[in-house]
Design a protein around this motif. Sequence first.
Motif, mmCIF file in Angstrom:
data_model
loop_
_atom_site.group_PDB
_atom_site.id
_atom_site.type_symbol
_atom_site.label_atom_id
_atom_site.label_comp_id
_atom_site.label_asym_id
_atom_site.label_seq_id
_atom_site.Cartn_x
_atom_site.Cartn_y
_atom_site.Cartn_z
ATOM 1 N N LYS A 126 0.859 -1.188 0.000
ATOM 2 C CA LYS A 126 0.000 0.000 0.000
ATOM 3 C C LYS A 126 0.897 1.241 0.000
ATOM 4 O O LYS A 126 1.674 1.450 0.940
ATOM 5 N N ILE A 127 0.798 2.031 -1.043
ATOM 6 C CA ILE A 127 1.649 3.222 -1.194
ATOM 7 C C ILE A 127 1.071 4.348 -0.350
ATOM 8 O O ILE A 127 -0.077 4.747 -0.519
ATOM 9 N N ASP A 128 1.889 4.888 0.551
ATOM 10 C CA ASP A 128 1.411 5.876 1.506
ATOM 11 C C ASP A 128 0.958 7.170 0.838
ATOM 12 O O ASP A 128 1.487 7.587 -0.188
ATOM 13 N N LYS A 129 -0.030 7.793 1.464
ATOM 14 C CA LYS A 129 -0.600 9.053 0.978
ATOM 15 C C LYS A 129 0.453 10.144 0.792
ATOM 16 O O LYS A 129 0.341 10.984 -0.103
ATOM 17 N N MET A 130 1.488 10.142 1.603
ATOM 18 C CA MET A 130 2.492 11.199 1.509
ATOM 19 C C MET A 130 3.179 11.197 0.144
ATOM 20 O O MET A 130 3.497 12.246 -0.401
ATOM 21 N N PHE A 131 3.368 10.022 -0.451
ATOM 22 C CA PHE A 131 3.954 9.943 -1.789
ATOM 23 C C PHE A 131 2.929 10.316 -2.858
ATOM 24 O O PHE A 131 3.273 10.932 -3.868
ATOM 25 N N ILE A 132 1.678 9.956 -2.629
ATOM 26 C CA ILE A 132 0.612 10.286 -3.587
ATOM 27 C C ILE A 132 0.421 11.797 -3.643
ATOM 28 O O ILE A 132 0.292 12.387 -4.729
ATOM 29 N N ASP A 133 0.414 12.446 -2.489
ATOM 30 C CA ASP A 133 0.233 13.898 -2.431
ATOM 31 C C ASP A 133 1.301 14.633 -3.222
ATOM 32 O O ASP A 133 1.030 15.671 -3.845
ATOM 33 N N ALA A 134 2.526 14.128 -3.188
ATOM 34 C CA ALA A 134 3.661 14.855 -3.760
ATOM 35 C C ALA A 134 3.967 14.476 -5.198
ATOM 36 O O ALA A 134 4.889 15.039 -5.798
ATOM 37 N N VAL A 160 -1.847 -1.000 -3.910
ATOM 38 C CA VAL A 160 -2.967 -0.104 -3.624
ATOM 39 C C VAL A 160 -2.398 1.267 -3.281
ATOM 40 O O VAL A 160 -1.485 1.377 -2.455
ATOM 41 N N ALA A 161 -2.913 2.321 -3.924
ATOM 42 C CA ALA A 161 -2.523 3.692 -3.595
ATOM 43 C C ALA A 161 -3.466 4.221 -2.523
ATOM 44 O O ALA A 161 -4.685 4.137 -2.661
ATOM 45 N N GLY A 183 -9.480 6.340 -1.091
ATOM 46 C CA GLY A 183 -9.346 7.733 -0.690
ATOM 47 C C GLY A 183 -10.624 8.531 -0.884
ATOM 48 O O GLY A 183 -11.647 8.008 -1.345
ATOM 49 N N TYR A 184 -10.545 9.798 -0.542
ATOM 50 C CA TYR A 184 -11.726 10.663 -0.573
ATOM 51 C C TYR A 184 -12.239 10.920 -1.980
ATOM 52 O O TYR A 184 -13.350 11.417 -2.146
ATOM 53 N N VAL A 185 -11.444 10.624 -3.008
ATOM 54 C CA VAL A 185 -11.947 10.780 -4.370
ATOM 55 C C VAL A 185 -13.139 9.832 -4.590
ATOM 56 O O VAL A 185 -14.007 10.105 -5.423
ATOM 57 N N PHE A 186 -13.192 8.743 -3.838
ATOM 58 C CA PHE A 186 -14.317 7.811 -3.919
ATOM 59 C C PHE A 186 -15.356 8.118 -2.838
ATOM 60 O O PHE A 186 -16.533 8.241 -3.126
ATOM 61 N N ALA A 187 -14.903 8.239 -1.589
ATOM 62 C CA ALA A 187 -15.818 8.507 -0.481
ATOM 63 C C ALA A 187 -15.020 8.664 0.805
ATOM 64 O O ALA A 187 -13.951 8.085 0.937
ATOM 65 N N PRO A 188 -15.545 9.431 1.758
ATOM 66 C CA PRO A 188 -14.945 9.435 3.103
ATOM 67 C C PRO A 188 -15.344 8.163 3.834
ATOM 68 O O PRO A 188 -16.052 7.305 3.274
ATOM 69 N N ALA A 189 -14.899 8.010 5.073
ATOM 70 C CA ALA A 189 -15.360 6.884 5.890
ATOM 71 C C ALA A 189 -16.875 6.972 6.031
ATOM 72 O O ALA A 189 -17.423 8.054 6.230
ATOM 73 N N LEU A 190 -17.556 5.816 5.917
ATOM 74 C CA LEU A 190 -19.012 5.800 5.873
ATOM 75 C C LEU A 190 -19.596 4.825 6.890
ATOM 76 O O LEU A 190 -18.990 3.790 7.177
ATOM 77 N N PRO A 191 -20.801 5.119 7.416
ATOM 78 C CA PRO A 191 -21.549 4.100 8.159
ATOM 79 C C PRO A 191 -21.860 2.931 7.228
ATOM 80 O O PRO A 191 -21.877 3.077 5.997
ATOM 81 N N ALA A 192 -22.121 1.769 7.812
ATOM 82 C CA ALA A 192 -22.280 0.550 7.020
ATOM 83 C C ALA A 192 -23.340 0.697 5.928
ATOM 84 O O ALA A 192 -23.123 0.301 4.776
#
Length: 225
Positions: A126-134, A160-161, A183-192
């Motif tokens: 899983k590629i960390d968000k810090m690399f994706i951001d930059a 997985v990014a 990531g948030y491009v799809f959705a934030p954390a959601l109730p079931a």
Amino acid sequence: GAFMSYCETSGHVFEMTRLLMRKSAAQLGPLYAAHPDLKLSINLFAGHFDDRRIVEDVVSIFEGTQVAFDQLVFEVTERYPLRDIVQARKIIAELHALGCRVALDDTGTGHGGLAYIQQLGIDIVKIDKMFIDAMGSDLGASTIVDVLVELANSLGMGVVAEGVENQEQLERLREKGVTSAQGYVFAPALPAKLFIDLAEGMLSRRRGGPVEATPEDDEDDAEAA
């Protein structure tokens, strides 16, 4: 951040993980039984690899449910170093024997890094968000993503990014050969219930037909993808 650190250092994380697994099996079971390609990812921390309790928990909670063992992905966090690599490798081997997969979370940012990939039998990077951001502004970050993707491909591992927040990042990742992201491009954390609605909608569009809805009311904090 303060909440998770407290849970881990106090030991509450063990019962919290068991509760999340129970709730996930109960709430997501009908959806996952109808769609065997769906995966449920559950984060573990270093203390989970000190003994076999996590294997026993997985068997007792998911055996006989509608969420199959081969739909489970357990994520090893690098936040704290594993105290016993040999023991951790044995536990991961037992999870593999059940059919589960194991991912290395936040790859490249913690204590284990490439050594964990070599020693633990990791299935997914899983590629960390810090690399994706930059990626767009830092050539070094973009190169690290390229290297991790190439490494994973050469070892037959999934990629997985993490922390993908916009369409531009998605396009860059596609160009690099990354086929899975969260990531948030799809959705934030959601109730079931909202997660189930989202998943059914996405599956319906992908397959060009209706997907039978299974309503749920309780909340679930496990990561499902």
